[in-house]
Design a protein around this motif. Sequence first.
Motif, mmCIF file in Angstrom:
data_model
loop_
_atom_site.group_PDB
_atom_site.id
_atom_site.type_symbol
_atom_site.label_atom_id
_atom_site.label_comp_id
_atom_site.label_asym_id
_atom_site.label_seq_id
_atom_site.Cartn_x
_atom_site.Cartn_y
_atom_site.Cartn_z
ATOM 1 N N PHE A 80 62.115 57.586 -3.219
ATOM 2 C CA PHE A 80 62.952 56.574 -2.588
ATOM 3 C C PHE A 80 62.375 55.182 -2.806
ATOM 4 O O PHE A 80 63.099 54.261 -3.201
ATOM 5 N N TYR A 81 61.062 54.990 -2.564
ATOM 6 C CA TYR A 81 60.532 53.629 -2.646
ATOM 7 C C TYR A 81 60.095 53.238 -4.055
ATOM 8 O O TYR A 81 59.778 52.075 -4.298
ATOM 9 N N THR A 82 60.070 54.195 -5.004
ATOM 10 C CA THR A 82 59.746 53.841 -6.381
ATOM 11 C C THR A 82 60.972 53.732 -7.278
ATOM 12 O O THR A 82 60.919 53.047 -8.306
ATOM 13 N N VAL A 83 62.071 54.386 -6.922
ATOM 14 C CA VAL A 83 63.266 54.385 -7.762
ATOM 15 C C VAL A 83 64.453 53.753 -7.038
ATOM 16 O O VAL A 83 65.067 52.798 -7.536
ATOM 17 N N ALA A 84 64.772 54.275 -5.853
ATOM 18 C CA ALA A 84 65.985 53.828 -5.161
ATOM 19 C C ALA A 84 65.878 52.378 -4.695
ATOM 20 O O ALA A 84 66.798 51.574 -4.904
ATOM 21 N N ALA A 100 56.181 53.089 2.980
ATOM 22 C CA ALA A 100 54.752 52.980 2.673
ATOM 23 C C ALA A 100 53.890 53.386 3.861
ATOM 24 O O ALA A 100 52.906 54.121 3.711
ATOM 25 N N ILE A 101 54.234 52.918 5.050
ATOM 26 C CA ILE A 101 53.452 53.272 6.237
ATOM 27 C C ILE A 101 53.512 54.771 6.489
ATOM 28 O O ILE A 101 52.518 55.414 6.828
ATOM 29 N N PHE A 102 54.695 55.352 6.299
ATOM 30 C CA PHE A 102 54.834 56.791 6.513
ATOM 31 C C PHE A 102 54.078 57.586 5.455
ATOM 32 O O PHE A 102 53.560 58.671 5.729
ATOM 33 N N MET A 103 53.984 57.047 4.243
ATOM 34 C CA MET A 103 53.381 57.793 3.135
ATOM 35 C C MET A 103 51.864 57.712 3.135
ATOM 36 O O MET A 103 51.180 58.723 2.941
ATOM 37 N N GLY A 114 57.094 64.128 1.271
ATOM 38 C CA GLY A 114 56.384 63.101 0.531
ATOM 39 C C GLY A 114 57.020 62.824 -0.819
ATOM 40 O O GLY A 114 57.085 61.677 -1.258
ATOM 41 N N LYS A 115 57.504 63.869 -1.492
ATOM 42 C CA LYS A 115 58.157 63.665 -2.779
ATOM 43 C C LYS A 115 59.437 62.864 -2.627
ATOM 44 O O LYS A 115 59.731 61.977 -3.431
ATOM 45 N N VAL A 116 60.214 63.187 -1.608
ATOM 46 C CA VAL A 116 61.479 62.469 -1.391
ATOM 47 C C VAL A 116 61.216 61.006 -1.077
ATOM 48 O O VAL A 116 61.874 60.097 -1.618
ATOM 49 N N ILE A 117 60.228 60.735 -0.214
ATOM 50 C CA ILE A 117 59.908 59.357 0.166
ATOM 51 C C ILE A 117 59.380 58.581 -1.034
ATOM 52 O O ILE A 117 59.730 57.410 -1.244
#
Length: 274
Positions: A186-190, A164-167, A180-183
Amino acid sequence: MLTGPHALYVKWSLSFGMIEYVLLGVMAYDRYVAICHPLHYTVTMDRNTCVKLAAVSWCSSFLSAMSICVLTLALPYCGPNVLNHFFCEVPSVLRLACTDTSLAELVVFIFSILLVFIPFLLIVVSYVRILLSVQRMRSASGRHKALSTCASHLTVVALFYGTAIFMYMRPQSKSSRAGGKVIAVFYTVATPMLNPLIYSLRNQDVKGALKRALAKQRKQVHKRMAGITAEREEFRRSSVDISRRAVSMWAQVQAPKAGSDEDSLALKHWVYQS
């Protein structure tokens, strides 16, 4: 202006994401009270307090998400309507606006500080106090129990807050679209998929089942490796035996041509030595 299901999706996804970050800060405070003030825990974290903390978390997150969505979706979008993302993420939606988005980016940054960074500071302060309290414990089992209680929460905090901080707390001009897409995925699915596993590892029954499964898998691997080793050894012995027989037969055929019995015996001796 974006309307319809896209607007609802942006609002709800942003709301639930913010709720998660605020609740992680509340959980850190809960662990601080449980470890540093165990005798006061039932009084401090009673039912009314928990309900109030949950209500504040949900209300603040929904209001913040509503403010961001109203400001973001009200912008004019007169350019291409293809979003270079897997879903309607606010920073990606802002790139489609055909006007200045400085105000919207500033609002996103402010709410990120309020609902992401401030709870993160609460988590840091809580765990600093927890570590100081754990260092003063004389019992090794008590220290282990306290740290194991916080391990799952710290893992989730690292996953959620790191992304979240990085995004959200970086200038949009310096952001990488592919990164941004990968991140975001990651935090919405993984991360939500890993949450049940992370929190269930505290359960002794789950730990025991996991250890038994790993031990069984390890035994199967060792058994397979032992079988492969035995097969290799058997193959090597068979190959050596076949080679010796072949060379012996060849020596018998070539013995009359060797010229003497001494040459034949020397050849056979060399075959068996090899």
